[in-house]
Write an enzyme that holds these catalytic residues in place. Structure first.
Site, mmCIF file in Angstrom:
data_model
loop_
_atom_site.group_PDB
_atom_site.id
_atom_site.type_symbol
_atom_site.label_atom_id
_atom_site.label_comp_id
_atom_site.label_asym_id
_atom_site.label_seq_id
_atom_site.Cartn_x
_atom_site.Cartn_y
_atom_site.Cartn_z
ATOM 1 C CE LYS A 198 -37.848 -4.749 34.496
ATOM 2 N NZ LYS A 198 -38.022 -6.100 33.893
ATOM 3 C CD GLU A 273 -53.224 -2.339 36.266
ATOM 4 O OE1 GLU A 273 -53.582 -3.086 37.207
ATOM 5 O OE2 GLU A 273 -52.964 -2.750 35.132
ATOM 6 C CB CYS A 307 -54.288 -6.986 37.574
ATOM 7 S SG CYS A 307 -54.645 -6.070 36.093
ATOM 8 C CD GLU A 404 -53.079 -10.369 41.831
ATOM 9 O OE1 GLU A 404 -52.011 -9.895 42.219
ATOM 10 O OE2 GLU A 404 -53.771 -9.858 40.925
HETATM 11 P P1 NAP Z 1 -43.614 -8.308 39.595
HETATM 12 O O1 NAP Z 1 -42.378 -8.813 40.242
HETATM 13 O O2 NAP Z 1 -44.397 -7.255 40.261
HETATM 14 O O3 NAP Z 1 -43.183 -7.854 38.117
HETATM 15 C C1 NAP Z 1 -43.679 -6.745 37.417
HETATM 16 C C2 NAP Z 1 -42.529 -5.950 36.812
HETATM 17 O O4 NAP Z 1 -41.751 -5.358 37.860
HETATM 18 C C3 NAP Z 1 -41.551 -6.795 36.004
HETATM 19 O O5 NAP Z 1 -41.067 -6.039 34.912
HETATM 20 C C4 NAP Z 1 -40.456 -7.037 37.020
HETATM 21 O O6 NAP Z 1 -39.235 -7.359 36.438
HETATM 22 C C5 NAP Z 1 -40.399 -5.705 37.712
HETATM 23 N N1 NAP Z 1 -39.755 -5.722 39.027
HETATM 24 C C6 NAP Z 1 -39.627 -6.747 39.897
HETATM 25 N N2 NAP Z 1 -38.972 -6.356 41.007
HETATM 26 C C7 NAP Z 1 -38.666 -5.058 40.845
HETATM 27 C C8 NAP Z 1 -37.990 -4.093 41.631
HETATM 28 N N3 NAP Z 1 -37.496 -4.400 42.825
HETATM 29 N N4 NAP Z 1 -37.864 -2.843 41.151
HETATM 30 C C9 NAP Z 1 -38.366 -2.513 39.947
HETATM 31 N N5 NAP Z 1 -39.004 -3.377 39.144
HETATM 32 C C10 NAP Z 1 -39.165 -4.636 39.591
HETATM 33 O O7 NAP Z 1 -44.563 -9.506 39.289
HETATM 34 P P2 NAP Z 1 -44.140 -11.043 39.034
HETATM 35 O O8 NAP Z 1 -43.086 -11.479 39.991
HETATM 36 O O9 NAP Z 1 -43.867 -11.193 37.599
HETATM 37 O O10 NAP Z 1 -45.488 -11.764 39.423
HETATM 38 C C11 NAP Z 1 -45.773 -11.975 40.796
HETATM 39 C C12 NAP Z 1 -47.201 -11.650 41.095
HETATM 40 O O11 NAP Z 1 -47.488 -10.293 40.763
HETATM 41 C C13 NAP Z 1 -48.223 -12.423 40.305
HETATM 42 O O12 NAP Z 1 -48.423 -13.696 40.799
HETATM 43 C C14 NAP Z 1 -49.411 -11.538 40.427
HETATM 44 O O13 NAP Z 1 -50.045 -11.733 41.649
HETATM 45 C C15 NAP Z 1 -48.824 -10.157 40.388
HETATM 46 N N6 NAP Z 1 -48.887 -9.539 39.040
HETATM 47 C C16 NAP Z 1 -49.810 -8.584 38.802
HETATM 48 C C17 NAP Z 1 -49.902 -8.015 37.540
HETATM 49 C C18 NAP Z 1 -50.896 -6.954 37.214
HETATM 50 O O14 NAP Z 1 -51.224 -6.775 36.058
HETATM 51 N N7 NAP Z 1 -51.384 -6.201 38.173
HETATM 52 C C19 NAP Z 1 -49.058 -8.438 36.517
HETATM 53 C C20 NAP Z 1 -48.102 -9.418 36.802
HETATM 54 C C21 NAP Z 1 -48.040 -9.951 38.060
HETATM 55 P P3 NAP Z 1 -38.857 -8.898 36.181
HETATM 56 O O15 NAP Z 1 -40.030 -9.579 35.606
HETATM 57 O O16 NAP Z 1 -37.754 -8.804 35.232
HETATM 58 O O17 NAP Z 1 -38.449 -9.431 37.523
#
Ligand code: NAP
Ligand code: MG
Length: 500
Positions: A198, A273, A307, A404
């Protein structure tokens, strides 16, 4: 900031974006069961870039069923390791042949400069698949001499087998869409697993393009299924699915914890991760030019949406002003603009939510007394642009230092000596990466030992390689991506014991 029409630049990309994109289930491109679609936006304009099938629980069910069948009874498990390796290598060749299309899709969907997608995202993905293709034939077990005290005189022949864990659910973020797909798919396929992937809602396009090449490479149907959709629906259904044997997740620590809870139903394996707030430490004996450039690129690369971004800059007091002013000078010179513009060095943030989130952090920093000596605001008339920002007058308790931000914002703080610095650098829930800049090799390696981080870079930063394991200490995750280590995420050990 002028807008560039993709149709003028690459007709193959324009025709990919024109049609609504479907999802890949069991080797076929299909609409969502619900018939719903969702938009993917161009973050440099806020306009809709493409329309994508919106997967939900019903689609995840179909995809998991296909992956289960492909794992249990398809041709995939009967293939030799060498054949599996050749398919993965072929996929790498195909990505390379379509490198320009991928670079455009990444730049348009995520916002990153085309030049960066060309130089980093695409070649790293190609290299990852090639590295993993080599692993298929090297997943060996051991032979083990037994002593068994309660069967004196008996002889045994014992060995271990390394077997794939089965059906894997993979959930990835938007910061490096193609590369994150590669980090996940490469080792899963090398291990002989089947996958439901996904992609992030903000950036589904390059994964769907990759799906076309997976078919072209000749992977049997159902081995890779790609279901775009939202995290709360499709992602949550995948993480909780009882017929998924393992879930691999990259994203926020907050959602990582939800994944762990969702996995308890069938106790599927979990690798994570997650986020980071990585300390980047500059000593006064560092090569100043190298350290200043390195400190700037450690936070501004990919607009700080990494990250492992070097977001806490600790500088030895004697050189604090020099380093911080040097980083601020670099920040002010960064050309911010749309990713497709050849002059752009930093694009927009991925979404309006991400831009607002970063701006809220800036406000919080200012309200607690931090000062921006470069940037500090959003910019541009449209799109989701934030200025590269250097914050000073910060302290260890501020939210901008503890949490973060995931944007182009670095908080700089002075320190006096390593004894004072190490506990401060380690005083964080995260432990993903750290940087050390010094000419003293003993000090560098002592620091590497003392910093609680899955990666420590010395006199460099953001160096990634398919052979180098990457992952987090503390709340930055479970397990490692890449290198030998990642194969542990996707294989399980069977002990075989025969009396002879
Ligand atoms: P996120 O919500 O953690 O998204 C990462 C993935 O998880 C996306 O594919 C997202 O889908 C999915 N997801 C979200 N809620 C879920 C759930 N309840 N069950 C299963 N999968 C789920 O991150 P974000 O909202 O895009 O970004 C928020 C913050 O996360 C950023 O500001 C940053 O701090 C952190 N982040 C960290 C990394 C990293 O590489 N470690 C990468 C991105 C973001 P959808 O996108 O379709 O909602
Ligand atoms: Mg997008």
């Amino acid at each position: 900031m002028g807008t560039i029409s993709v149709a003028q630049v690459d007709p193959r990309v324009a025709s990919f974006l024109e049609k609504p994109r479907k999802m890949l289930i069991n080797g076929n491109w299909v609409d969502a069961v619900s018939g719903k679609t969702f938009p993917s936006y161009d973050p440099s304009t806020g306009e809709v870039l493409a329309t994508v099938a919106e997967g939900d629980r019903a689609d995840i069910d179909l995809a998991v069923k296909a992956a289960r069948q492909a794992f249990d009874s398809g041709p995939w498990r009967k293939m030799s390791a060498s054949e599996r390796g050749r398919l993965i290598w072929k996929l790498a060749d195909l990505i390379e042949a379509h490198a320009e299309e991928f670079a455009y899709l990444e730049s348009l969907d995520n916002g990153k400069p085309l030049t960066v997608a060309r130089a980093a995202d695409v070649p790293l993905a190609v290299d990852l698949f090639r590295y993993m293709a080599g692993w298929t034939t090297k997943l060996e077990g051991n032979t083990i001499p037994l002593s068994v005290p309660y069967t004196p005189g008996a002889k045994y022949f014992s060995y271990t087998l390394r077997e794939p864990v089965g059906v894997v659910g993979q959930i990835i973020p938007w910061n490096f869409p193609l590369l994150m797909a590669a980090w996940k798919l490469g080792p899963a396929l090398a291990s002989g697993c089947t996958v439901v992937l996904k992609p992030a809602e903000q950036t589904p396009l390059s994964a769907l393009k990759l799906g076309e090449l997976i078919i072209e490479a000749g992977f049997p149907e159902g081995v890779v299924n790609i279901v775009p959709g939202y995290g709360e629906t499709a992602g949550a259904a995948l993480a909780a699915h009882n017929d998924v044997d393992k879930v691999a997740f990259t994203g926020s620590t907050e959602v990582g914890k939800l994944i762990v809870h969702a996995a308890t139903g069938n106790l599927k394996r979990v690798s994570l991760e997650l986020g980071g707030k990585s300390p980047n430490v500059v000593f006064k004996d560092a090569d100043m030019d190298v350290a200043i450039s390195g400190a700037a690129s450690s936070i501004f690369f990919n607009h700080g949406q990494c990250c492992c971004a070097g977001s806490r800059l600790y500088v030895e007091k004697a050189v604090f002003d020099q380093v911080v002013e040097g980083v601020a000078e670099k920040a002010k010179k960064i050309r911010v603009g749309p990713g497709l513009d050849a002059n752009t060095q930093m694009g927009p943030l991925v979404s309006v939510e991400q831009m607002d989130r970063v701006c809220r952090y800036l406000e919080s920093g200012f309200s607690q007394g931090a000062k921006a000596i470069a940037g500090g605001h959003k910019t541009g008339e449209k799109g989701y642009f934030v200025e590269p920002t250097v914050l000073v007058d910060t302290n260890d308790q501020m939210k901008v230092v503890q949490e973060e931000i995931f944007g182009p914002v670095v908080a700089a703080m002075p320190f006096t000596d390593p004894e004072e610095l190490v506990p401060r650098a380690n005083d964080n829930v995260y432990g993903l990466a750290a940087g050390v800049w010094t000419r003293d090799i003993s000090k560098a390696h002592r620091m590497a030992e003392q910093l609680q981080a899955g990666t420590v870079w010395i006199n460099c930063y953001n160096i990634f390689d398919a052979a180098l394991p990457f992952g987090g200490y503390k709340q930055s995750g479970w397990g490692r991506e890449m290198g030998h280590d990642v194969l542990n995420n996707y294989t399980q050990t069977k002990a075989v014991c025969a009396r002879i």
